[in-house]
Structure formats: structure tokens, C-alpha cells
Design a protein around this motif. Sequence first.
Motif, PDB file in Angstrom:
ATOM      1  N   GLN A  63     -20.537  14.442  37.474  1.00  0.00           N
ATOM      2  CA  GLN A  63     -20.876  14.165  36.085  1.00  0.00           C
ATOM      3  C   GLN A  63     -22.281  13.589  36.030  1.00  0.00           C
ATOM      4  O   GLN A  63     -22.596  12.665  36.777  1.00  0.00           O
ATOM      5  N   THR A  64     -23.104  14.123  35.137  1.00  0.00           N
ATOM      6  CA  THR A  64     -24.462  13.605  35.007  1.00  0.00           C
ATOM      7  C   THR A  64     -24.528  12.384  34.115  1.00  0.00           C
ATOM      8  O   THR A  64     -25.509  11.644  34.132  1.00  0.00           O
ATOM      9  N   ALA A  65     -23.489  12.165  33.318  1.00  0.00           N
ATOM     10  CA  ALA A  65     -23.487  11.018  32.400  1.00  0.00           C
ATOM     11  C   ALA A  65     -22.105  10.388  32.351  1.00  0.00           C
ATOM     12  O   ALA A  65     -21.587  10.068  31.288  1.00  0.00           O
ATOM     13  N   GLY A  66     -21.499  10.222  33.520  1.00  0.00           N
ATOM     14  CA  GLY A  66     -20.182   9.608  33.573  1.00  0.00           C
ATOM     15  C   GLY A  66     -20.230   8.175  33.096  1.00  0.00           C
ATOM     16  O   GLY A  66     -21.140   7.421  33.452  1.00  0.00           O
ATOM     17  N   ARG A  67     -19.256   7.784  32.288  1.00  0.00           N
ATOM     18  CA  ARG A  67     -19.254   6.445  31.701  1.00  0.00           C
ATOM     19  C   ARG A  67     -18.000   5.700  32.086  1.00  0.00           C
ATOM     20  O   ARG A  67     -16.940   6.268  32.312  1.00  0.00           O
ATOM     21  N   GLY A  68     -18.141   4.380  32.106  1.00  0.00           N
ATOM     22  CA  GLY A  68     -16.988   3.496  32.156  1.00  0.00           C
ATOM     23  C   GLY A  68     -16.800   2.893  30.779  1.00  0.00           C
ATOM     24  O   GLY A  68     -17.321   3.390  29.783  1.00  0.00           O
ATOM     25  N   GLN A  69     -16.067   1.798  30.715  1.00  0.00           N
ATOM     26  CA  GLN A  69     -15.875   1.126  29.433  1.00  0.00           C
ATOM     27  C   GLN A  69     -17.185   0.510  28.950  1.00  0.00           C
ATOM     28  O   GLN A  69     -18.011   0.068  29.732  1.00  0.00           O
ATOM     29  N   GLY A  70     -17.362   0.494  27.630  1.00  0.00           N
ATOM     30  CA  GLY A  70     -18.556  -0.107  27.058  1.00  0.00           C
ATOM     31  C   GLY A  70     -19.803   0.631  27.486  1.00  0.00           C
ATOM     32  O   GLY A  70     -19.908   1.839  27.366  1.00  0.00           O
ATOM     33  N   THR A  71     -20.777  -0.116  28.025  1.00  0.00           N
ATOM     34  CA  THR A  71     -22.029   0.486  28.473  1.00  0.00           C
ATOM     35  C   THR A  71     -22.042   0.751  29.968  1.00  0.00           C
ATOM     36  O   THR A  71     -23.078   1.124  30.536  1.00  0.00           O
ATOM     37  N   ASN A  72     -20.915   0.586  30.647  1.00  0.00           N
ATOM     38  CA  ASN A  72     -20.852   0.777  32.087  1.00  0.00           C
ATOM     39  C   ASN A  72     -21.041   2.239  32.465  1.00  0.00           C
ATOM     40  O   ASN A  72     -20.632   3.143  31.732  1.00  0.00           O
ATOM     41  N   THR A  73     -21.646   2.475  33.630  1.00  0.00           N
ATOM     42  CA  THR A  73     -21.718   3.814  34.189  1.00  0.00           C
ATOM     43  C   THR A  73     -20.805   3.884  35.403  1.00  0.00           C
ATOM     44  O   THR A  73     -20.300   2.867  35.878  1.00  0.00           O
ATOM     45  N   TRP A  74     -20.591   5.113  35.908  1.00  0.00           N
ATOM     46  CA  TRP A  74     -19.686   5.286  37.037  1.00  0.00           C
ATOM     47  C   TRP A  74     -20.428   6.017  38.139  1.00  0.00           C
ATOM     48  O   TRP A  74     -20.862   7.151  37.955  1.00  0.00           O
ATOM     49  N   GLU A  75     -20.593   5.372  39.290  1.00  0.00           N
ATOM     50  CA  GLU A  75     -21.276   5.981  40.430  1.00  0.00           C
ATOM     51  C   GLU A  75     -20.314   6.903  41.159  1.00  0.00           C
ATOM     52  O   GLU A  75     -19.184   6.526  41.483  1.00  0.00           O
ATOM     53  N   SER A  76     -20.778   8.135  41.467  1.00  0.00           N
ATOM     54  CA  SER A  76     -19.926   9.054  42.202  1.00  0.00           C
ATOM     55  C   SER A  76     -20.764  10.102  42.916  1.00  0.00           C
ATOM     56  O   SER A  76     -21.562  10.804  42.289  1.00  0.00           O
ATOM     57  N   GLU A  77     -20.584  10.211  44.222  1.00  0.00           N
ATOM     58  CA  GLU A  77     -21.231  11.269  44.983  1.00  0.00           C
ATOM     59  C   GLU A  77     -20.621  12.615  44.617  1.00  0.00           C
ATOM     60  O   GLU A  77     -19.411  12.733  44.411  1.00  0.00           O
ATOM     61  N   GLU A  78     -21.464  13.627  44.570  1.00  0.00           N
ATOM     62  CA  GLU A  78     -20.983  14.955  44.189  1.00  0.00           C
ATOM     63  C   GLU A  78     -19.922  15.460  45.163  1.00  0.00           C
ATOM     64  O   GLU A  78     -20.107  15.435  46.380  1.00  0.00           O
ATOM     65  N   GLY A  79     -18.795  15.898  44.610  1.00  0.00           N
ATOM     66  CA  GLY A  79     -17.734  16.492  45.412  1.00  0.00           C
ATOM     67  C   GLY A  79     -16.908  15.519  46.219  1.00  0.00           C
ATOM     68  O   GLY A  79     -16.063  15.949  47.012  1.00  0.00           O
ATOM     69  N   SER A  80     -17.120  14.217  46.030  1.00  0.00           N
ATOM     70  CA  SER A  80     -16.409  13.239  46.862  1.00  0.00           C
ATOM     71  C   SER A  80     -15.201  12.619  46.177  1.00  0.00           C
ATOM     72  O   SER A  80     -14.261  12.180  46.852  1.00  0.00           O
ATOM     73  N   ASN A  81     -15.221  12.549  44.851  1.00  0.00           N
ATOM     74  CA  ASN A  81     -14.225  11.761  44.147  1.00  0.00           C
ATOM     75  C   ASN A  81     -13.484  12.578  43.094  1.00  0.00           C
ATOM     76  O   ASN A  81     -13.740  13.773  42.930  1.00  0.00           O
ATOM     77  N   LEU A  82     -12.573  11.938  42.399  1.00  0.00           N
ATOM     78  CA  LEU A  82     -11.872  12.573  41.293  1.00  0.00           C
ATOM     79  C   LEU A  82     -12.462  12.080  39.983  1.00  0.00           C
ATOM     80  O   LEU A  82     -12.446  10.873  39.699  1.00  0.00           O
ATOM     81  N   LEU A  83     -12.980  13.010  39.199  1.00  0.00           N
ATOM     82  CA  LEU A  83     -13.526  12.729  37.874  1.00  0.00           C
ATOM     83  C   LEU A  83     -12.838  13.685  36.926  1.00  0.00           C
ATOM     84  O   LEU A  83     -13.077  14.898  36.978  1.00  0.00           O
ATOM     85  N   PHE A  84     -11.966  13.174  36.075  1.00  0.00           N
ATOM     86  CA  PHE A  84     -11.194  14.090  35.236  1.00  0.00           C
ATOM     87  C   PHE A  84     -10.807  13.442  33.922  1.00  0.00           C
ATOM     88  O   PHE A  84     -10.804  12.214  33.778  1.00  0.00           O
ATOM     89  N   SER A  85     -10.489  14.299  32.962  1.00  0.00           N
ATOM     90  CA  SER A  85     -10.012  13.854  31.657  1.00  0.00           C
ATOM     91  C   SER A  85      -8.806  14.683  31.268  1.00  0.00           C
ATOM     92  O   SER A  85      -8.729  15.879  31.576  1.00  0.00           O
ATOM     93  N   VAL A  86      -7.879  14.026  30.579  1.00  0.00           N
ATOM     94  CA  VAL A  86      -6.649  14.678  30.121  1.00  0.00           C
ATOM     95  C   VAL A  86      -6.590  14.570  28.606  1.00  0.00           C
ATOM     96  O   VAL A  86      -6.796  13.494  28.038  1.00  0.00           O
ATOM     97  N   LEU A  87      -6.291  15.683  27.968  1.00  0.00           N
ATOM     98  CA  LEU A  87      -6.091  15.713  26.520  1.00  0.00           C
ATOM     99  C   LEU A  87      -4.628  15.987  26.226  1.00  0.00           C
ATOM    100  O   LEU A  87      -4.032  16.913  26.791  1.00  0.00           O
ATOM    101  N   CYS A  88      -4.029  15.170  25.358  1.00  0.00           N
ATOM    102  CA  CYS A  88      -2.670  15.436  24.904  1.00  0.00           C
ATOM    103  C   CYS A  88      -2.517  14.958  23.471  1.00  0.00           C
ATOM    104  O   CYS A  88      -3.356  14.214  22.955  1.00  0.00           O
ATOM    105  N   CYS A  89      -1.456  15.394  22.839  1.00  0.00           N
ATOM    106  CA  CYS A  89      -1.139  14.992  21.465  1.00  0.00           C
ATOM    107  C   CYS A  89       0.234  14.341  21.481  1.00  0.00           C
ATOM    108  O   CYS A  89       1.258  15.012  21.309  1.00  0.00           O
ATOM    109  N   PRO A  90       0.286  13.034  21.723  1.00  0.00           N
ATOM    110  CA  PRO A  90       1.582  12.347  21.845  1.00  0.00           C
ATOM    111  C   PRO A  90       2.310  12.295  20.510  1.00  0.00           C
ATOM    112  O   PRO A  90       1.701  12.373  19.445  1.00  0.00           O
ATOM    113  N   HIS A  91       3.620  12.168  20.607  1.00  0.00           N
ATOM    114  CA  HIS A  91       4.454  12.119  19.402  1.00  0.00           C
ATOM    115  C   HIS A  91       5.030  10.714  19.222  1.00  0.00           C
ATOM    116  O   HIS A  91       5.468  10.080  20.182  1.00  0.00           O
TER     117      HIS A  91
END
Length: 253
Positions: free
Chosen positions: A37-65
Motif C-alpha cells: 500500500q502506498t498510503a496505508g493508514r492506521g487510526q487517526g493520522t498514523n501510518t502503517w509501515e510494511s515491506e512489499e510482499g511481507s505482510n498481510l494488508l487487507f480490507s473486508v466489506l460486509c453489510c451486517p444485519h
Amino acid sequence: MRVQYIHLHHTDSTNRYVAELSLSPDTDLLVVDADYQTAGRGQGTNTWESEEGSNLLFSVLCCPHGVQADCQYVLSMAGALALHDALSSFPDTHAYADGFSLKWPNDVYYRDYKVSGTLIQTSLHQHSVRRFIWGVGINVNQQQFRSDAPNPMSLCNIVGHELDRQQLLEHIVSCLISRLSQVEHGEHDAVSDDYHSVLYRREGWHTYRDAGGLFSARILGVRRDGALMLADTEGRTREYAFKEVEYVIQEKL
């Protein structure tokens, strides 16, 4: 639940990418992961350091009931528990299960070190949660960290060898499905109880810092709106929203 996976080599943010998508009629969960990710974020103004191909960077979308706006923090607890469940039972890491805990509001810690961070976005409709985006960064195979983050650690640092990121991702999604099922069946108290049982610093007196400075306190619990409740040594109850209080690690005093 029916799951669709999308893998990206590069993106600015998996949360931003998935936010522009919609669930198809035959999909309950949409999972987008990226090697970098070129602009990976944490909470607030935090950024997230990650070497390419080394870690898990993912997002999940769902519509809970059936999740009302005033108790949407149960989704944050469910997501955090899914990570704790997965790391505690994954073949490569289950031997270290006792070391994993959840630091309020939803970080995963191994002892006093941060393994995972989460960024959650919800949208509401008529006082209920309409969409839930769960963005996660997990330090998996990165061995050295060069940012000024105070206490990062990877799973590889813990177990001494690299892990299969895709297998871990699928295991996490399976655990998330189980926790979301609890939420949708109204088992909010059970989710809260499980969350409190694995909280970082859930027992004893520890050092914290707020706008007034350092103080010692113990955790009373987390309210359903997500506020952290602490009891200090003078018998006062202190309530904090996210970013209003800092956990002070001993060597940082």
C-alpha cells in the motif's frame, strides 16, 4: 457466508479501494488484499509501515444485519476477536497463543509488542449499520522495522520462520465469519465477554498517560459505545474515547 477475494499487487489503500465497491447479490463478504500500500493508514493520522510482499494488508466489506448505531462497537470487538481467534489457533502460531491479547480498542499485541492494527469504517442508515469496512495490517514476515513506531513485532519474529500469508488470511476470514454470525444472532454480550477476557492489561495496575500526565490505573472495562473505563489509585473512575489516553510501556517511562 459467501466470500469473494480480490488480490492486488499495489494500491494506495485497500480500505479506499473496497469503499468504492458494492457487494454482488451472491457475495456476503468481499476481501481485498494487497502486497503493498502506498498510503496505508492506521487510526487517526498514523501510518502503517510494511515491506512489499511481507505482510498481510487487507480490507473486508460486509453489510451486517441488526446492528444498531449505538452499539456498533460490537463489530470492532468481533473483528478484533477474529484476529485473536485466528492467531491463537493457526498451526504456526497456536503454540504462542497465551502471549496474544487485544489492546483497546482493536490492536493485537504479543506480550508488549504490536503485531496488528485495524482501521474500521461504518456507514449508517436509519440508525443501523449499513456497511462495515474492516481494514487490517498484520506484521507477518517482516523481520526489521525502520519507522519510529515504538514496539512493532511480526509473527516471523515470534515463531522464527516465515508464514504462508494466504493461508493465514483465509483462516482469519473463517474466524471473522464465526464472530459476525454471533453479532447477527444478537449474541453481543457473549462477544463482549470474550473481548474482555483477552484484553491487554486486563488485570493489575499499570501506567497510563492522558492530558494531565502519568497515572496508575486498572481496567474496569469497555462500554458498548467503545469508551475505556479505568479506575485510578485514588478511587476515581476515568472514561476515555480513543486517542484520549496512552498505554505507557515500562521502558518508555
